[in-house]
Scaffold this motif. Structure first.
Motif, mmCIF file in Angstrom:
data_model
loop_
_atom_site.group_PDB
_atom_site.id
_atom_site.type_symbol
_atom_site.label_atom_id
_atom_site.label_comp_id
_atom_site.label_asym_id
_atom_site.label_seq_id
_atom_site.Cartn_x
_atom_site.Cartn_y
_atom_site.Cartn_z
ATOM 1 N N LEU A 66 -12.279 16.129 15.137
ATOM 2 C CA LEU A 66 -11.138 16.423 16.012
ATOM 3 C C LEU A 66 -11.599 17.085 17.301
ATOM 4 C CD1 LEU A 66 -8.329 17.599 13.552
ATOM 5 C CD2 LEU A 66 -8.251 15.667 15.135
ATOM 6 N N VAL A 67 -12.564 18.020 17.161
ATOM 7 C CA VAL A 67 -13.096 18.674 18.358
ATOM 8 C C VAL A 67 -13.721 17.618 19.275
ATOM 9 C CG1 VAL A 67 -14.821 20.286 19.230
ATOM 10 C CG2 VAL A 67 -13.473 20.876 17.211
ATOM 11 N N GLY A 68 -14.460 16.684 18.673
ATOM 12 C CA GLY A 68 -15.079 15.616 19.454
ATOM 13 C C GLY A 68 -14.042 14.750 20.167
ATOM 14 N N LEU A 69 -12.850 14.672 19.569
ATOM 15 C CA LEU A 69 -11.806 13.805 20.118
ATOM 16 C C LEU A 69 -10.873 14.535 21.085
ATOM 17 C CD1 LEU A 69 -10.724 11.796 16.937
ATOM 18 C CD2 LEU A 69 -11.816 10.883 18.980
ATOM 19 N N ARG A 70 -11.161 15.809 21.388
ATOM 20 C CA ARG A 70 -10.159 16.609 22.103
ATOM 21 C C ARG A 70 -9.733 15.973 23.426
ATOM 22 N NH1 ARG A 70 -15.040 18.872 22.361
ATOM 23 N NH2 ARG A 70 -15.851 19.655 24.337
ATOM 24 N N TRP A 71 -10.681 15.382 24.139
ATOM 25 C CA TRP A 71 -10.328 14.788 25.435
ATOM 26 C C TRP A 71 -9.486 13.532 25.249
ATOM 27 C CZ3 TRP A 71 -10.472 18.302 28.694
ATOM 28 C CH2 TRP A 71 -11.503 19.235 28.712
ATOM 29 N N VAL A 72 -9.866 12.744 24.236
ATOM 30 C CA VAL A 72 -9.081 11.542 23.938
ATOM 31 C C VAL A 72 -7.641 11.947 23.611
ATOM 32 C CG1 VAL A 72 -8.853 9.585 22.368
ATOM 33 C CG2 VAL A 72 -11.133 10.371 23.063
ATOM 34 N N ILE A 73 -7.516 12.982 22.798
ATOM 35 C CA ILE A 73 -6.176 13.445 22.404
ATOM 36 C C ILE A 73 -5.388 13.886 23.636
ATOM 37 C CG2 ILE A 73 -4.894 15.168 21.080
ATOM 38 C CD1 ILE A 73 -7.286 15.234 19.121
ATOM 39 N N LEU A 74 -6.017 14.736 24.456
ATOM 40 C CA LEU A 74 -5.337 15.263 25.637
ATOM 41 C C LEU A 74 -4.915 14.149 26.582
ATOM 42 C CD1 LEU A 74 -7.168 18.555 26.661
ATOM 43 C CD2 LEU A 74 -4.791 18.209 25.946
ATOM 44 N N THR A 76 -4.616 10.836 25.983
ATOM 45 C CA THR A 76 -3.623 9.935 25.396
ATOM 46 C C THR A 76 -2.243 10.577 25.436
ATOM 47 O OG1 THR A 76 -5.368 9.351 23.845
ATOM 48 C CG2 THR A 76 -3.196 8.442 23.412
ATOM 49 N N LEU A 77 -2.187 11.834 25.032
ATOM 50 C CA LEU A 77 -0.903 12.529 24.983
ATOM 51 C C LEU A 77 -0.342 12.716 26.390
ATOM 52 C CD1 LEU A 77 1.070 13.813 23.000
ATOM 53 C CD2 LEU A 77 -0.115 15.983 23.314
ATOM 54 N N GLY A 78 -1.181 13.215 27.282
ATOM 55 C CA GLY A 78 -0.747 13.487 28.656
ATOM 56 C C GLY A 78 -0.206 12.238 29.326
ATOM 57 N N ALA A 79 -0.972 11.142 29.220
ATOM 58 C CA ALA A 79 -0.570 9.904 29.885
ATOM 59 C C ALA A 79 0.764 9.413 29.359
ATOM 60 C CB ALA A 79 -1.645 8.836 29.680
ATOM 61 N N GLN A 80 0.979 9.554 28.058
ATOM 62 C CA GLN A 80 2.214 9.019 27.495
ATOM 63 C C GLN A 80 3.417 9.903 27.794
ATOM 64 O OE1 GLN A 80 2.033 6.653 23.891
ATOM 65 N NE2 GLN A 80 0.096 7.720 23.492
ATOM 66 N N THR A 86 9.248 12.729 24.171
ATOM 67 C CA THR A 86 8.257 13.472 23.398
ATOM 68 C C THR A 86 7.933 12.821 22.057
ATOM 69 O OG1 THR A 86 9.281 15.414 24.360
ATOM 70 C CG2 THR A 86 7.610 15.791 22.694
ATOM 71 N N GLU A 87 8.964 12.386 21.326
ATOM 72 C CA GLU A 87 8.692 11.899 19.969
ATOM 73 C C GLU A 87 7.741 10.702 19.935
ATOM 74 O OE1 GLU A 87 12.035 11.255 17.368
ATOM 75 O OE2 GLU A 87 10.710 10.841 15.680
ATOM 76 N N PRO A 88 8.037 9.614 20.683
ATOM 77 C CA PRO A 88 7.082 8.497 20.639
ATOM 78 C C PRO A 88 5.705 8.872 21.196
ATOM 79 C CG PRO A 88 8.897 8.036 22.168
ATOM 80 C CD PRO A 88 9.257 9.282 21.446
ATOM 81 N N ALA A 89 5.651 9.726 22.209
ATOM 82 C CA ALA A 89 4.353 10.123 22.770
ATOM 83 C C ALA A 89 3.510 10.836 21.716
ATOM 84 C CB ALA A 89 4.559 11.021 23.988
ATOM 85 N N VAL A 90 4.129 11.799 21.028
ATOM 86 C CA VAL A 90 3.396 12.534 19.997
ATOM 87 C C VAL A 90 3.027 11.605 18.843
ATOM 88 C CG1 VAL A 90 3.592 14.350 18.245
ATOM 89 C CG2 VAL A 90 4.403 14.771 20.571
#
Ligand SMILES: Nc1ncnc2c1ncn2[C@@H]1O[C@H](COP(=O)(O)OP(=O)(O)O)[C@@H](O)[C@H]1O
Ligand SMILES: [Mg+2]
Lengths: 198, 236
Positions: A66-74, A76-80, A86-90
């Motif tokens: 998860l730590v390795g994925l932190r940028w991907v998470i941020l 992906t979430l930010g862009a959406q 909020t619900e579909p983005a999350v």
């Protein structure tokens, strides 16, 4: 950020690479196709958690992924969040993260060489249409090895630019990067020939 | 190591061999017979050393003349030639093909289609020999420069070639790692070695030296004599 093989003797490690890849692929597809709602987001992340527990990798390895994925998470979430409620983005982000986490189990438990062998066997039928599976899997392996090398090349070019007081111009970056990359490709080609691969 | 104890190595023969790279004559009419176990190749930058090494290693083809390496024709790129000849380059980064250390060592055995257990046993033994056993499952790009070059050496020697060609194998390394690599290369008299180097102390350890200048092989003979000649050509 790339997950890498972790030596082990658990059942997932011992499972044949080809069958393992197919089962994990099915799980990844299932998770990716879940509906974009909170309950299914919980199911996506929950299945990833369960997968890490039953395969014996445990919460510590999961956390590291998860730590390795932190940028991907941020990202992906930010862009959406810009375009979606909020619900579909999350939920979308959770599905992506769940799918990537489950896919990582394959890489964590399988040596690249075994994976490539399985891949080569799986692609066997393509031989009939003129595609050489051994070549395809070799290209994949070299790509994995080369990404960190080219990352280092990019860093050193940026440092050289800064040392000479040059700006962060993309043009003064791209030319030396291409030249060095092509030189690297040339050298790798020689090494491949010398080691009996070409 | 007694000089006479070495198994009789094969013979490297060039007859009037020239190599054109683009419109540059990189190697100019070289004829030579070399059957010594350890051959040093010296000369200034651009003098043709790498081209000579690459010609012997089948990485470039002669535009004129002939080349024979232990009786084999390098340009045919036969499996037999590739099994007989290992090549080591200067840049440790450009020789690693697989993502992890053990996988990269195993890569050299792929063409041999060995059984899994046999290949794994040979990889373990080879990594042990080069002090890389503890790093077996580490990403190869995490290694230090010296460790990477040891891995390159491991990848070449695991196939037990009869001839190893090394083109400035210590150029990117510090003194300690250079020494380590040199010890591995020079220490085994059972195979022949062609060593291109700017380290004249290493060249002096070889059985014969050849000197290049402007694409021509201008001298060959006892390393002490050839090194002396090279050094006096530098002085003035
Ligand atoms: N790829 C190339 N294309 C054109 N000329 C080359 C190429 N590589 C080397 N040369 C030229 O060939 C000559 C011999 O080079 P090389 O064998 O690399 O010398 P050395 O290894 O002794 O430094 C030099 O003049 C060099 O400029
Ligand atoms: Mg050179």
């Amino acid at each position: 950020m790339l997950t890498l093989y972790r030596p082990g003797t658990g059942w997932l490690h011992r499972a044949p690479a080809g069958a393992k890849a197919l089962v994990i692929l099915a799980a990844v597809l299932t998770v990716s196709l879940l509906p974009s709602t909170y309950p299914f987001a919980a199911i996506a992340l929950g299945s990833a958690l369960v997968a890490y527990l039953v395969t014996g990798f445990g919460v510590a390895v999961l956390a590291r992924q998860l730590v390795g994925l932190r940028w991907v998470i941020l990202i992906t979430l930010g862009a959406q969040l810009i375009f979606l409620p909020t619900e579909p983005a999350v939920a979308n982000t959770s599905r992506v993260v769940g799918a990537v986490l489950i896919a990582s189990l394959l890489v964590l438990s399988t040596r690249v060489v075994d994976l490539l062998d399985a891949f080569e066997r799986g692609l066997g039928p393509l031989r009939r249409v003129g595609i050489d599976p051994a070549r395809v899997s070799l290209v994949l392996a070299i790509t994995m090895t080369t990404i960190p090398v080219l990352t280092r090349v990019a860093t050193s070019i940026r440092e050289a630019q800064r040392a000479r007081g040059a700006g962060r111009g993309i043009r003064s970056f791209i030319i030396p990067f291409l030249v060095l990359s092509l030189k690297h490709a040339d050298d790798l080609g020689d090494a491949l020939t010398a080691r009996g691969a070409a | 190591m007694t000089p006479g104890a070495a198994a009789s190595p094969g013979i490297l023969t060039l007859t009037h061999a020239s190599v054109h790279l683009g419109d540059q004559l990189a190697l100019d009419d070289v004829s030579v017979n070399l059957d010594q176990p350890r051959i040093a190749v010296i000369g200034s930058n651009g003098s043709g050393k790498s081209t000579f090494a690459r010609l012997l290693g089948g990485l470039v083809t002669a535009s004129a003349g002939t080349v024979s390496v232990h009786g084999l024709d390098p340009t045919r790129q036969s499996t037999e030639f590739r099994r007989a000849v290992g090549f080591i380059f200067s840049n440790p980064d450009a020789q690693i093909i697989m993502p992890t250390v053990a996988e990269d060592a195993a890569f050299s055995l792929r063409a041999d289609r060995l059984r899994k257990a046999e290949s794994a046993a040979r990889v373990t033994a080879a990594l042990e020999r080069f002090g890389l056993a503890d790093l077996a499952d580490r990403p190869a790009h995490d290694l230090s420069g010296g460790q990477k070059q040891l891995l390159a050496l491991c990848g070449a020697l695991i196939r037990e070639p009869r001839l190893v060609i090394a083109d400035e194998p210590t150029a990117y390394l510090d003194a300690r790692n250079s020494r380590l690599i040199a010890d591995h290369l020079l220490g085994d008299a059972s195979r022949q070695l062609v060593l291109v180097t700017h380290d004249l102390a290493l060249a002096a350890c070889c059985d014969v030296a050849v000197l290049f200048e402007g694409g021509r092989m201008i001298a060959s003979g006892h390393p002490t004599e050839i090194i002396g000649r090279y050094e006096s050509s530098l002085a003035c």
